[in-house]
Design a protein around this motif. Structure first.
Motif, PDB file in Angstrom:
ATOM      1  N   ALA A 188      11.774   0.697   7.529  1.00  0.00           N
ATOM      2  CA  ALA A 188      11.078  -0.039   8.814  1.00  0.00           C
ATOM      3  C   ALA A 188      11.992  -1.061   9.575  1.00  0.00           C
ATOM      4  O   ALA A 188      12.093  -1.132  10.779  1.00  0.00           O
ATOM      5  CB  ALA A 188       9.740  -1.029   7.932  1.00  0.00           C
ATOM      6  N   ILE A 189      12.731  -1.588   9.022  1.00  0.00           N
ATOM      7  CA  ILE A 189      13.989  -2.568   9.532  1.00  0.00           C
ATOM      8  C   ILE A 189      14.811  -1.784  10.588  1.00  0.00           C
ATOM      9  O   ILE A 189      15.179  -2.091  11.737  1.00  0.00           O
ATOM     10  CB  ILE A 189      14.741  -3.271   8.467  1.00  0.00           C
ATOM     11  CG1 ILE A 189      13.978  -4.404   7.837  1.00  0.00           C
ATOM     12  CG2 ILE A 189      16.133  -3.969   9.187  1.00  0.00           C
ATOM     13  CD1 ILE A 189      14.743  -4.920   6.680  1.00  0.00           C
ATOM     14  N   TYR A 190      15.150  -0.578   9.980  1.00  0.00           N
ATOM     15  CA  TYR A 190      16.024   0.463  10.973  1.00  0.00           C
ATOM     16  C   TYR A 190      15.296   0.631  12.048  1.00  0.00           C
ATOM     17  O   TYR A 190      15.673   0.631  13.107  1.00  0.00           O
ATOM     18  CB  TYR A 190      16.456   1.705   9.996  1.00  0.00           C
ATOM     19  CG  TYR A 190      17.037   2.625  10.730  1.00  0.00           C
ATOM     20  CD1 TYR A 190      18.512   2.439  11.165  1.00  0.00           C
ATOM     21  CD2 TYR A 190      16.565   3.864  11.036  1.00  0.00           C
ATOM     22  CE1 TYR A 190      19.008   3.314  11.902  1.00  0.00           C
ATOM     23  CE2 TYR A 190      17.403   4.845  11.760  1.00  0.00           C
ATOM     24  CZ  TYR A 190      18.599   4.681  12.162  1.00  0.00           C
ATOM     25  OH  TYR A 190      19.360   5.693  12.964  1.00  0.00           O
ATOM     26  N   SER A 249      10.391   1.819  -4.023  1.00  0.00           N
ATOM     27  CA  SER A 249       9.657   2.752  -2.872  1.00  0.00           C
ATOM     28  C   SER A 249       9.482   1.395  -1.839  1.00  0.00           C
ATOM     29  O   SER A 249       9.692   1.503  -0.537  1.00  0.00           O
ATOM     30  CB  SER A 249       8.304   2.958  -3.290  1.00  0.00           C
ATOM     31  OG  SER A 249       8.421   4.198  -3.956  1.00  0.00           O
ATOM     32  N   ALA A 250       9.073   0.137  -2.357  1.00  0.00           N
ATOM     33  CA  ALA A 250       8.876  -0.954  -1.330  1.00  0.00           C
ATOM     34  C   ALA A 250      10.417  -1.287  -0.587  1.00  0.00           C
ATOM     35  O   ALA A 250      10.328  -1.573   0.744  1.00  0.00           O
ATOM     36  CB  ALA A 250       8.354  -2.300  -2.024  1.00  0.00           C
ATOM     37  N   MET A 251      11.329  -1.450  -1.335  1.00  0.00           N
ATOM     38  CA  MET A 251      12.519  -1.443  -0.717  1.00  0.00           C
ATOM     39  C   MET A 251      12.926  -0.526   0.235  1.00  0.00           C
ATOM     40  O   MET A 251      13.415  -0.797   1.358  1.00  0.00           O
ATOM     41  CB  MET A 251      13.706  -1.710  -2.188  1.00  0.00           C
ATOM     42  CG  MET A 251      13.538  -2.848  -2.904  1.00  0.00           C
ATOM     43  SD  MET A 251      14.737  -3.039  -4.168  1.00  0.00           S
ATOM     44  CE  MET A 251      16.272  -3.170  -3.314  1.00  0.00           C
ATOM     45  N   VAL A 252      12.700   0.598  -0.070  1.00  0.00           N
ATOM     46  CA  VAL A 252      13.107   1.973   0.739  1.00  0.00           C
ATOM     47  C   VAL A 252      12.241   1.902   2.018  1.00  0.00           C
ATOM     48  O   VAL A 252      12.811   2.053   3.031  1.00  0.00           O
ATOM     49  CB  VAL A 252      12.990   3.141  -0.030  1.00  0.00           C
ATOM     50  CG1 VAL A 252      13.210   4.543   1.082  1.00  0.00           C
ATOM     51  CG2 VAL A 252      14.297   3.308  -1.007  1.00  0.00           C
ATOM     52  N   ALA A 283       0.762  -0.889  -0.013  1.00  0.00           N
ATOM     53  CA  ALA A 283       0.026  -0.138  -0.202  1.00  0.00           C
ATOM     54  C   ALA A 283       0.841   1.176  -0.128  1.00  0.00           C
ATOM     55  O   ALA A 283       0.674   2.402  -0.553  1.00  0.00           O
ATOM     56  CB  ALA A 283      -1.076  -0.011   0.978  1.00  0.00           C
ATOM     57  N   SER A 284       1.955   1.283   0.857  1.00  0.00           N
ATOM     58  CA  SER A 284       2.897   2.441   0.926  1.00  0.00           C
ATOM     59  C   SER A 284       3.551   2.607  -0.436  1.00  0.00           C
ATOM     60  O   SER A 284       3.754   3.783  -0.920  1.00  0.00           O
ATOM     61  CB  SER A 284       3.773   2.180   2.071  1.00  0.00           C
ATOM     62  OG  SER A 284       3.140   2.141   3.101  1.00  0.00           O
ATOM     63  N   ALA A 331       4.407   5.704  -5.423  1.00  0.00           N
ATOM     64  CA  ALA A 331       4.746   5.419  -7.068  1.00  0.00           C
ATOM     65  C   ALA A 331       3.381   6.216  -7.875  1.00  0.00           C
ATOM     66  O   ALA A 331       3.346   6.938  -8.648  1.00  0.00           O
ATOM     67  CB  ALA A 331       4.492   4.045  -7.328  1.00  0.00           C
ATOM     68  N   HIS A 332       2.255   5.998  -7.332  1.00  0.00           N
ATOM     69  CA  HIS A 332       0.876   6.561  -7.979  1.00  0.00           C
ATOM     70  C   HIS A 332       0.351   7.937  -7.528  1.00  0.00           C
ATOM     71  O   HIS A 332       0.351   8.753  -8.452  1.00  0.00           O
ATOM     72  CB  HIS A 332      -0.263   5.463  -8.200  1.00  0.00           C
ATOM     73  CG  HIS A 332      -1.468   5.783  -8.801  1.00  0.00           C
ATOM     74  ND1 HIS A 332      -2.368   6.600  -8.120  1.00  0.00           N
ATOM     75  CD2 HIS A 332      -1.775   5.481 -10.012  1.00  0.00           C
ATOM     76  CE1 HIS A 332      -3.477   6.855  -8.851  1.00  0.00           C
ATOM     77  NE2 HIS A 332      -3.114   6.291 -10.151  1.00  0.00           N
TER      78      HIS A 332
END
Length: 240
Positions: free
Chosen positions: A124-126, A116-119, A86-87, A92-93
Motif C-alpha cells: 500500500a505504501i509503495y 501478511s499485514a506487513m506485506v 481484514a486483508s 492467513a485464514h
C-alpha cells in the motif's frame, strides 16, 4: 459486512442492506456539494487540490476546521487499519489455511497474519508513492469501482434473486474484479504513468465501473442459470 452477522433473518438483512446503501449513497452525494461549495467559495483550486472539506470548514472558522480535520484523520486511521486487519485475516485464514490447506496452528495463523499485514502495508505504501501526484478523489473513485464491480452484484443478487448459486457468485466476483483492474490498467491515466501518450490508450475513459459492473451482473446471472441443477443455491446452502 458486520451487519450480516447481527441481523436475525434474511428479511432483516435485506432491509439492513437497503438502509446501508441509502445512507452511504447520501453521504457520497453530499461530498459533491461540499466540493461545489468549496469551489464557489474560492477556497480551493479544483485542478490540483484534495482538501475541499477541510478548507471549506476553515472558511467558517478554526473550530469547525479542527473538528473536520480530526474526523478526517480518525477516519483515515480507522479505514486503513481495518483494511489491513481484514486483508491479513483473509490471507492467513481463508487463503493459506482453508484454500491452500496448510493446516496451520493458531500460533501459525497469528504469525502469518502479522507477516501478511506487513506485506500488505508495504504494498500500500509503495502504491501510494507511485500515485502520489494523482488526485485523491480520483483514486478513491477507482477503488470504489473495483470494490463495486467485485461485490455489489453478488451482494444484491444473493439477497434479492433466489436462483443465485455459489458458482454464479464466484464468477461474478472474478469477472468484476479482473475486468475493473484490466480496464484501469489500459486507461488513459495509466498510459501516462507508463510514459505513453494517453491518446494511444486502447480505451478512452478512466472509470471502469460502467463496463465492469454490468459484466459482473451478467456473469452472475448466466452462470447461476447454467448451474441451477449442478449446485445448490446459495440460499439453500445458508439454510443448511
Amino acid at each position: 459486512l458486520i451487519r450480516y452477522y447481527t441481523v436475525p433473518s434474511q428479511a432483516a438483512a435485506r432491509k439492513s442492506t437497503i438502509v446501508g446503501i441509502a445512507a452511504i449513497g447520501f453521504f457520497y452525494i453530499l461530498t459533491l456539494y461540499l466540493g461545489l461549495g468549496a469551489m464557489t467559495n474560492g477556497v480551493i483550486n479544483i485542478t490540483d487540490n484534495n482538501m475541499s472539506a477541510p478548507l471549506l470548514a476553515l472558511s467558517f472558522g478554526v473550530v469547525l476546521f479542527s473538528v473536520i480535520s480530526s474526523l478526517a484523520f480518525a477516519t483515515v486511521l480507522g479505514t486503513v487499519s481495518g483494511l489491513i486487519v481484514a486483508s491479513a485475516g483473509a490471507v492467513a485464514h481463508d487463503l493459506m489455511d482453508n484454500f491452500l490447506g496448510m493446516n496451520m496452528t493458531e500460533k501459525g495463523k497469528v504469525t502469518a497474519g502479522k507477516v501478511s499485514a506487513m506485506v500488505i502495508g508495504a504494498i500500500a505504501i509503495y502504491l501510494g508513492i507511485i500515485f502520489e501526484g494523482m488526485n485523491v478523489s480520483f483514486l478513491v473513485g477507482w477503488a470504489f469501482a473495483v470494490a463495486a464491480s467485485a461485490n455489489l452484484p453478488a451482494i444484491l443478487m444473493i439477497l434479492f434473486w433466489k436462483k443465485t448459486t455459489a458458482q454464479g457468485v464466484a464468477s461474478s466476483i472474478f469477472v468484476g474484479l479482473t475486468s475493473a483492474l484490466g480496464l484501469i490498467l489500459i486507461s488513459p491515466d495509466m498510459w501516462v504513468r507508463y510514459g505513453l501518450l494517453p491518446a494511444d490508450a486502447p480505451i478512452q475513459f478512466n472509470s471502469p465501473a460502467a463496463i465492469s459492473i454490468p459484466a459482473s451482473f451478467i456473469a452472475l446471472v448466466l452462470v447461476s442459470l447454467v448451474t441451477q441443477k449442478k449446485g445448490a443455491m446459495v440460499e439453500e446452502g445458508a439454510e443448511a
